[in-house]
Design a protein around this motif. Structure first.
Motif, short mmCIF file in Angstrom:
data_model
loop_
_atom_site.label_atom_id
_atom_site.label_comp_id
_atom_site.label_asym_id
_atom_site.label_seq_id
_atom_site.Cartn_x
_atom_site.Cartn_y
_atom_site.Cartn_z
N ASP A 207 1.08 -1.50 0.12
CA ASP A 207 -0.20 -0.40 -0.28
C ASP A 207 0.86 0.92 -0.08
OD1 ASP A 207 -2.72 -0.85 0.16
OD2 ASP A 207 -2.10 -1.56 1.73
N PRO A 208 0.57 2.23 -0.49
CA PRO A 208 1.15 3.82 -0.59
C PRO A 208 1.87 3.85 0.90
CG PRO A 208 -0.21 4.14 -2.18
CD PRO A 208 -0.97 3.06 -1.48
N SER A 209 2.78 4.22 1.48
CA SER A 209 2.73 4.64 2.32
C SER A 209 4.23 6.22 2.12
CB SER A 209 4.00 3.42 2.40
OG SER A 209 5.40 3.55 2.45
N PRO A 210 4.61 6.71 3.57
CA PRO A 210 5.32 7.69 3.54
C PRO A 210 6.91 7.58 2.76
CG PRO A 210 4.67 7.00 6.08
CD PRO A 210 4.74 6.00 5.01
N TYR A 211 6.85 6.38 2.95
CA TYR A 211 8.38 5.67 2.24
C TYR A 211 8.59 5.48 0.55
CZ TYR A 211 9.02 4.33 6.98
OH TYR A 211 9.24 4.78 8.18
N GLY A 212 7.53 6.93 0.24
CA GLY A 212 7.86 7.25 -0.89
C GLY A 212 8.73 7.85 -1.82
N THR A 213 8.34 8.59 -3.34
CA THR A 213 9.07 9.19 -3.93
C THR A 213 7.87 10.39 -4.61
OG1 THR A 213 11.39 7.75 -4.40
CG2 THR A 213 10.98 9.83 -5.84
N LYS A 214 8.99 11.84 -4.82
CA LYS A 214 7.57 12.76 -5.57
C LYS A 214 7.60 12.36 -7.01
CE LYS A 214 7.92 16.73 -1.67
NZ LYS A 214 8.47 17.86 -1.69
N VAL A 215 7.05 12.95 -7.66
CA VAL A 215 7.10 12.70 -8.88
C VAL A 215 6.54 14.05 -9.04
CG1 VAL A 215 6.00 11.74 -11.21
CG2 VAL A 215 6.01 10.65 -9.50
N ILE A 246 8.76 0.27 -9.06
CA ILE A 246 7.27 0.40 -8.53
C ILE A 246 6.56 -0.71 -8.21
CG2 ILE A 246 8.31 2.93 -8.57
CD1 ILE A 246 5.99 3.54 -10.14
N ASP A 247 5.74 -0.13 -7.45
CA ASP A 247 4.65 -1.35 -7.38
C ASP A 247 3.40 -0.22 -7.32
OD1 ASP A 247 5.79 -3.58 -6.06
OD2 ASP A 247 6.42 -3.27 -4.41
N TRP A 248 2.95 1.04 -7.18
CA TRP A 248 2.43 1.92 -7.27
C TRP A 248 2.22 3.16 -7.38
CZ3 TRP A 248 3.54 5.88 -2.78
CH2 TRP A 248 4.55 4.76 -2.26
N LEU A 249 1.41 4.27 -7.83
CA LEU A 249 1.49 5.83 -7.77
C LEU A 249 -0.13 6.04 -7.33
CD1 LEU A 249 2.02 8.31 -8.96
CD2 LEU A 249 0.73 7.40 -11.67
N ALA A 250 0.42 7.11 -6.14
CA ALA A 250 -0.62 7.84 -5.67
C ALA A 250 -0.47 9.04 -5.65
CB ALA A 250 -0.38 6.75 -4.29
N VAL A 251 -1.28 9.70 -5.27
CA VAL A 251 -1.56 11.22 -4.94
C VAL A 251 -1.77 11.01 -3.51
CG1 VAL A 251 -2.85 13.48 -4.72
CG2 VAL A 251 -3.03 11.76 -7.17
N TRP A 252 -0.99 12.18 -2.69
CA TRP A 252 -0.24 11.14 -1.02
C TRP A 252 0.08 12.96 -0.68
CZ3 TRP A 252 0.15 7.20 1.60
CH2 TRP A 252 0.89 7.48 3.24
N CYS A 253 -0.55 13.29 0.40
CA CYS A 253 -0.33 14.49 1.55
C CYS A 253 1.05 13.53 1.97
CB CYS A 253 -1.40 15.01 2.13
SG CYS A 253 -1.08 16.42 3.29
N VAL A 254 2.40 14.38 1.92
CA VAL A 254 3.27 14.38 2.69
C VAL A 254 3.58 14.80 4.59
CG1 VAL A 254 6.44 15.15 3.01
CG2 VAL A 254 4.77 14.78 0.84
N GLU A 255 2.73 16.07 4.37
CA GLU A 255 2.54 16.52 5.68
C GLU A 255 1.65 16.09 6.38
OE1 GLU A 255 0.77 20.77 7.70
OE2 GLU A 255 1.59 20.04 5.92
N TYR A 256 0.59 15.33 5.91
CA TYR A 256 -0.54 14.74 6.82
C TYR A 256 -0.34 12.68 6.94
CZ TYR A 256 -1.96 18.51 8.52
OH TYR A 256 -2.53 19.73 8.85
N ARG A 257 0.85 12.57 5.55
CA ARG A 257 0.74 11.45 5.70
C ARG A 257 -0.52 10.48 5.38
NH1 ARG A 257 5.58 8.34 9.67
NH2 ARG A 257 6.75 10.13 9.08
N HIS A 258 -1.60 11.10 4.25
CA HIS A 258 -2.34 10.78 3.80
C HIS A 258 -2.98 9.99 2.71
CE1 HIS A 258 -7.63 11.59 4.00
NE2 HIS A 258 -7.05 9.77 3.62
N ASN A 259 -3.06 9.10 2.44
CA ASN A 259 -3.03 8.30 0.90
C ASN A 259 -4.91 9.09 0.11
OD1 ASN A 259 -3.57 7.43 -1.47
ND2 ASN A 259 -3.45 5.39 -0.56
#
Length: 319
Positions: A207-215, A246-259
């Motif tokens: 699942d998407p997590s904070p351990y990702g990379t900005k695109v 990679i395993d997933w592409l998401a729209v993720w909020c870094v500040e609140y760690r929210h998918n």
């Protein structure tokens, strides 16, 4: 009574664990594309004259890549040339190089010592429509070198994925496509723009997590995402990262760690390599309402259950 089979002598618990980890690691490596990846191998150019050399790959169904191309440049009227006759002949079709030439007529092929060349088949031709690629002199009708397209060649193709999973902030889209190893096409994207620190985000895991990379967004920016109102966009993975990593592409909020929503990347991808054939052509032009984006492109997509279909889009959107 049946007992346990003892491990081979000298093959203790630590060795068993190391061997298991080695097998798992090997499986992980072989499941990914070898690097570098240039597409489906067609073959090497056969030299007949003028030092022709190079290895030819099918990037997609209408693009070929010639790696390590060499030619002495002394032919008076030489071009890349394709056709469907049994052997290279004057009945072929000229393949312009470079594709974006500015002169009235395609330029004559210049000398090359070890060039990597991307060729787009002209007139909507596909690899299945031709039998060979040649370096051909029109003036003297001479074949300097050629390679033949293997029968039944199946080049890499874009892959259609599901839409973004809808979790927060009105995020939704049409079916997302992996155009090549670095480029995603996201049609009909909706997002309210209210996330304070939201980005396109990729990574590994179930699942998407904070351990990702900005695109970067469609304009190449790493600023927090603006709102989208049904727009079609393309984004490209940064650096050396590819869709195979990679395993997933998401729209993720870094500040609140929210998918806000995501889509998973299948393990059995067979998409074209990213060699520059897919270009993001978004442009900013001023308007009364702020900024207008313009994107023009034509993309050929294939689902696993349908025949190829053409998507043509020309969109404008302001914010």
């Amino acid at each position: 009574m049946t007992g346990r089979v003892p491990p081979p002598r000298g093959f203790g618990p630590h060795a068993c664990l190391a061997f298991t980890l080695l097998i798992l690691a090997a499986g992980k490596v072989t499941s990914r594309r070898p690097e570098p990846y240039y597409g489906r191998l067609i073959g090497r150019l056969t030299q007949y004259a003028h030092g022709i050399r190079g290895t030819v790959y099918a990037v997609d169904e209408n693009t070929v890549y010639v790696r390590g191309f060499a030619y002495d440049g002394t032919g008076p009227d030489a071009y890349f040339w394709v056709g469907d006759t049994p052997q290279p002949s004057p009945e072929g079709i000229l393949v312009p190089y470079p594709e974006d030439y500015v002169t009235r007529d395609p330029p004559i092929l210049m000398s090359h010592s070890n060039s990597d060349i991307l060729l787009k088949l002209p007139g909507g031709k596909r690899l299945r429509d031709i039998k060979w690629l040649s370096v051909w002199c029109r003036r003297f009708t001479v074949n300097f070198g050629d390679v033949f397209i293997p029968p039944g060649l199946d080049p890499p193709r874009p892959r259609v994925l599901p839409e973004f999973k809808r979790l927060a902030h009105g995020l939704r889209s049409g079916n997302i496509s992996v155009l090549d190893a670095k480029t995603f096409y996201i049609p009909n994207l909706h997002y309210d723009g209210a996330g304070p620190d939201a980005y396109f985000w990729v990574g590994n895991g179930s699942d998407p997590s904070p351990y990702g990379t900005k695109v970067p967004n469609e304009m190449g920016s790493l600023h927090p995402l603006r709102g989208y109102q049904g727009e079609d966009i393309e984004i490209q993975l940064p650096g050396k990262l590819t869709a195979y990593d990679i395993d997933w592409l998401a729209v993720w909020c870094v500040e609140y760690r929210h998918n806000f929503g995501h889509v998973f990347i299948p393990k059995d991808l067979d998409v074209p390599p990213a060699l520059g054939q897919t270009k993001i052509t978004g442009k900013r032009t001023p308007s009364k309402n702020g900024t207008v984006y313009k994107l023009q492109n034509i993309i050929k997509l294939r689902t696993t259950t349908a025949k190829p279909r053409w998507l043509s889009f020309d969109w404008f959107s302001g914010f």
